[in-house]
Scaffold this active site. Structure first.
Site, mmCIF file in Angstrom:
data_model
loop_
_atom_site.group_PDB
_atom_site.id
_atom_site.type_symbol
_atom_site.label_atom_id
_atom_site.label_comp_id
_atom_site.label_asym_id
_atom_site.label_seq_id
_atom_site.Cartn_x
_atom_site.Cartn_y
_atom_site.Cartn_z
ATOM 1 N N HIS A 468 0.809 -1.224 0.000
ATOM 2 C CA HIS A 468 0.000 0.000 0.000
ATOM 3 C C HIS A 468 0.843 1.275 0.000
ATOM 4 C CE1 HIS A 468 -3.133 -2.781 2.086
ATOM 5 N NE2 HIS A 468 -3.179 -2.905 0.775
HETATM 6 C C1 FAD Z 1 -0.175 -7.609 -4.742
HETATM 7 C C2 FAD Z 1 -1.087 -6.505 -4.323
HETATM 8 C C3 FAD Z 1 -2.162 -6.794 -3.489
HETATM 9 C C4 FAD Z 1 -3.017 -5.770 -3.094
HETATM 10 N N1 FAD Z 1 -4.162 -6.095 -2.424
HETATM 11 C C5 FAD Z 1 -5.104 -5.139 -2.224
HETATM 12 C C6 FAD Z 1 -6.382 -5.477 -1.745
HETATM 13 O O1 FAD Z 1 -6.706 -6.654 -1.536
HETATM 14 N N2 FAD Z 1 -7.279 -4.479 -1.558
HETATM 15 C C7 FAD Z 1 -6.974 -3.175 -1.799
HETATM 16 O O2 FAD Z 1 -7.810 -2.304 -1.550
HETATM 17 N N3 FAD Z 1 -5.755 -2.831 -2.263
HETATM 18 C C8 FAD Z 1 -4.845 -3.780 -2.523
HETATM 19 N N4 FAD Z 1 -3.649 -3.447 -3.083
HETATM 20 C C9 FAD Z 1 -3.366 -2.017 -3.324
HETATM 21 C C10 FAD Z 1 -4.161 -1.414 -4.465
HETATM 22 O O3 FAD Z 1 -4.371 -2.357 -5.493
HETATM 23 C C11 FAD Z 1 -3.419 -0.177 -4.982
HETATM 24 O O4 FAD Z 1 -3.279 0.752 -3.933
HETATM 25 C C12 FAD Z 1 -4.153 0.525 -6.117
HETATM 26 O O5 FAD Z 1 -4.456 -0.381 -7.151
HETATM 27 C C13 FAD Z 1 -3.286 1.669 -6.650
HETATM 28 O O6 FAD Z 1 -3.957 2.305 -7.707
HETATM 29 P P1 FAD Z 1 -3.221 3.391 -8.604
HETATM 30 O O7 FAD Z 1 -4.245 3.873 -9.570
HETATM 31 O O8 FAD Z 1 -2.551 4.373 -7.742
HETATM 32 O O9 FAD Z 1 -2.071 2.608 -9.356
HETATM 33 P P2 FAD Z 1 -2.116 1.221 -10.261
HETATM 34 O O10 FAD Z 1 -3.443 0.594 -10.058
HETATM 35 O O11 FAD Z 1 -0.914 0.512 -9.902
HETATM 36 O O12 FAD Z 1 -2.110 1.799 -11.724
HETATM 37 C C14 FAD Z 1 -1.023 2.396 -12.349
HETATM 38 C C15 FAD Z 1 -1.060 1.998 -13.820
HETATM 39 O O13 FAD Z 1 -0.210 2.864 -14.548
HETATM 40 C C16 FAD Z 1 0.574 2.108 -15.450
HETATM 41 N N5 FAD Z 1 1.790 2.874 -15.690
HETATM 42 C C17 FAD Z 1 2.745 3.168 -14.792
HETATM 43 N N6 FAD Z 1 3.704 3.919 -15.358
HETATM 44 C C18 FAD Z 1 3.337 4.115 -16.642
HETATM 45 C C19 FAD Z 1 3.933 4.803 -17.716
HETATM 46 N N7 FAD Z 1 5.086 5.458 -17.589
HETATM 47 N N8 FAD Z 1 3.282 4.803 -18.915
HETATM 48 C C20 FAD Z 1 2.104 4.139 -19.066
HETATM 49 N N9 FAD Z 1 1.509 3.452 -18.060
HETATM 50 C C21 FAD Z 1 2.112 3.452 -16.860
HETATM 51 C C22 FAD Z 1 0.804 0.809 -14.711
HETATM 52 O O14 FAD Z 1 1.217 -0.226 -15.572
HETATM 53 C C23 FAD Z 1 -0.540 0.591 -14.063
HETATM 54 O O15 FAD Z 1 -1.415 -0.099 -14.933
HETATM 55 C C24 FAD Z 1 -2.759 -4.428 -3.494
HETATM 56 C C25 FAD Z 1 -1.679 -4.143 -4.323
HETATM 57 C C26 FAD Z 1 -0.851 -5.163 -4.749
HETATM 58 C C27 FAD Z 1 0.294 -4.840 -5.662
#
Ligand code: FAD
Length: 539
Positions: A468
């Site tokens: 997280h």
């Molecule tokens: C293994 C794991 C288990 C988890 N379990 C839970 C859970 O059970 N419940 C829960 O609430 N949370 C959980 N989390 C946390 C939660 O999933 C994340 O906090 C949340 O998904 C983050 O969202 P975000 O939009 O910030 O980033 P992300 O969802 O990580 O999205 C970022 C996206 O941007 C893309 N990207 C990055 N850089 C670039 C670039 N330069 N150019 C183009 N694309 C790019 C990435 O490939 C990705 O698809 C977990 C996380 C992980 C990794």
């Protein structure tokens, strides 16, 4: 050269919501960039596939931290989703919101409109809870929230033991009270993972005004003086430029969004210049303020053999599981593994739970990458509001290289004290009569670990991330804030960050649903600002 109104970098938890909402108006031309491949994979769709996703790089950035000085100089594994849906396509699917004070704290830190009274209706509006709607829950939103279809019986044993140890039953951690032990609800539908891509992209992918480019990675934000005008990308066709008439929105997550800002010359002067990148805009908070939930796992043996284990008896159960899943998407494969858990306060005076438990009917070591023979159970214990802060930085100027990740876990002594107290409570739960009746003994930390010094040593030797990380582009008005309360990057026009990195402080729970809410709230602000372009940053 391709030109759009909005370019969204990253199709993750927040990015998918943004793409949906911004393209709802046919007048907006929207481009959604995703570095990863499409998400049409059985590993992603099948909940138990998480085990495979964490051990491989196909849909996973597979980051590793710098050696952690307070964790025996170990480098910790930080998986992150790299596909449509982002980390919501590889996560454990637990649906948690946190507690009202988490958001009120954001508001009090100088972010009007981010308190609980503002975000609670958004959680509700986005949700389709299969239990039905009520004062707190929604049933008209796109995000399907379900109960686990086929819970392992060991979860019930854990809940009984938790009650015996004094942690009262709580059927809904997102209800009026978070404290207690109970079942997690999950972002699944009909036994399948329900990522942000399922919820927010599937139905709208064919909109003519939305272009989704997978395997297209942003290398840097293009700037004209202090305005973002597009992004340079690495696509299967090579290096290209994509231009934005209105805004560039970074939704790459807590690691990649600050990395992209630094690569674009936006950040702390020393960090940017040390890598040999020209400083375009000095912003000292970029990549700082990183916070994560550090987790210690207690392992015990399961004499009841109901656990998921590497043992001869598993073969027939697995065959049955495959048949059940093929037939109607039920059975073991529909499990998110972390089916039950709890939230605990460490003192009667505590205003909110400081500790979260995730119970797994399985041995789990090193994120499932290290196999342990036999039947066992794992109780994850994490401290919810760490004081330790770290940084995302640049290892070099190569946009395709991994960033430097240094969460500096346990740099604040209070964090260790709280985690230790949580681990002791976890051990008491696992020693309570219901669990003791089927326990074959503690494997980690082990019966020999009886005093604080020895337990501290085990934590330093074994603790891991529970995934997280937030805070690396924090929202606020102070000198270390990266974005304002409308998520506009301070000092750069036409550029926002919309993902988990903007959280000023960690919420008390899992971060997926809160990040989707960030995406939803930001979309509303972006659309509202459309005819009155952001001026604060340009001034
Ligand atoms: C293994 C794991 C288990 C988890 N379990 C839970 C859970 O059970 N419940 C829960 O609430 N949370 C959980 N989390 C946390 C939660 O999933 C994340 O906090 C949340 O998904 C983050 O969202 P975000 O939009 O910030 O980033 P992300 O969802 O990580 O999205 C970022 C996206 O941007 C893309 N990207 C990055 N850089 C670039 C670039 N330069 N150019 C183009 N694309 C790019 C990435 O490939 C990705 O698809 C977990 C996380 C992980 C990794």
């Amino acid at each position: 050269m391709a030109e759009f109104d909005y370019i969204i970098v990253g199709a993750g938890s927040a990015g998918a919501v943004l793409a949906n909402r911004l393209s709802a108006d046919p007048a907006n031309r929207v481009c959604l960039l995703e570095a990863g491949k499409p998400d049409n994979s059985a590993l992603i769709n099948t909940p138990l596939g998480i085990v495979g996703l964490l051990g491989t790089k196909t849909y996973n950035w597979y980051f590793n931290t710098e050696p952690q000085r307070h964790l025996n100089n170990r480098s910790l594994y930080w998986p992150r989703g790299k596909t449509l849906g982002g980390s919501s396509s590889i996560n454990a699917m637990i649906y948690i919101r946190g507690v009202p004070t988490d958001y009120d704290r954001w508001e009090q830190a100088g972010n009007p409109g981010w308190g609980w009274s503002s975000v609670a209706p958004i959680f509700k509006a986005m949700e389709h809870n299969e239990r039905g709607g009520d004062a707190l829950h929604g049933e008209a939103g796109e995000l399907n929230v379900a109960d686990v279809v086929h819970p392992n019986p060991l979860g019930a044993v854990f809940l009984q033991a938790a009650a015996e140890a004094g942690l009262a039953a709580n059927p809904d951690f997102n209800g009026p009270v978070q404290e207690g032990s109970g079942p997690y609800q999950v972002t699944q539908k009909a036994g399948k993972r329900f990522s942000s891509a399922r919820a927010f992209l599937d139905a709208i992918k064919t909109r003519p005004n939305l272009t989704i480019m997978t395997e297209t990675r942003a290398r840097r934000v293009l700037l004209a003086e202090k305005r973002a005008i597009g992004v340079e990308v690495q696509s299967p066709r090579g290096i290209e430029r994509i231009m934005a008439r209105a805004e560039v929105i970074l939704a790459g997550g807590s690691i990649n969004s600050p990395h992209l800002l630094l690569l674009s010359g936006i950040g702390p002067r020393d960090e940017v210049e040390r890598a040999g990148i020209q400083l375009r805009h000095e912003l000292p908070g970029v990549g700082r303020n990183v916070q994560d939930h550090l987790d210690y796992a207690i392992l015990i043996k399961d004499l009841s053999k109901q656990a998921i284990g590497i043992a001869p008896g598993m073969a027939p159960r697995l065959i049955k599981a495959f048949m059940e899943y093929r037939r109607d998407k039920t059975g073991l494969l529909a499990s998110n593994v972390a089916e039950v858990g709890g939230f605990a306060r460490l003192t009667p005076e505590s205003a909110e739970p400081e500790i979260q438990f995730h119970f797994l009917p399985s041995f789990l070591r090193d994120h499932g990458r290290k196999r342990t023979l036999g039947y066992g159970m794992t109780l994850h214990v994490c401290q919810l509001r760490p004081k330790s802060r770290g940084r995302i930085g640049l290892k070099n100027a190569d946009p395709m290289a991994d960033p430097l990740i240094d969460p500096d876990y346990l740099s604040e002594p209070d964090d260790l004290a709280e985690l230790m107290a949580g681990v002791k409570l976890g051990r008491r739960i696992l020693a309570a009569p219901s669990m003791a009746a089927i326990s074959g003994g503690e494997v980690e930390p082990g019966a020999a670990i009886t005093d604080d010094a020895a337990l501290e040593a085990r934590i330093r030797a074994q603790a891991e991330s529970i995934y997280h990380p937030v805070g690396s582009c924090k929202m606020g008005q102070d000198p270390m804030a990266v974005v304002d309360d409308r998520l506009r990057v301070h000092g750069i026009a036409g550029l926002r960050v919309v993902d988990a990195s903007i959280m000023p402080t960690l919420i008390g729970g899992n971060t997926n649903a809160p990040t989707m809410v960030i995406g939803e709230k930001a979309s509303r602000m972006i659309l509202a600002d459309r005819n009155a372009p952001p001026t604060e940053a340009a001034a």
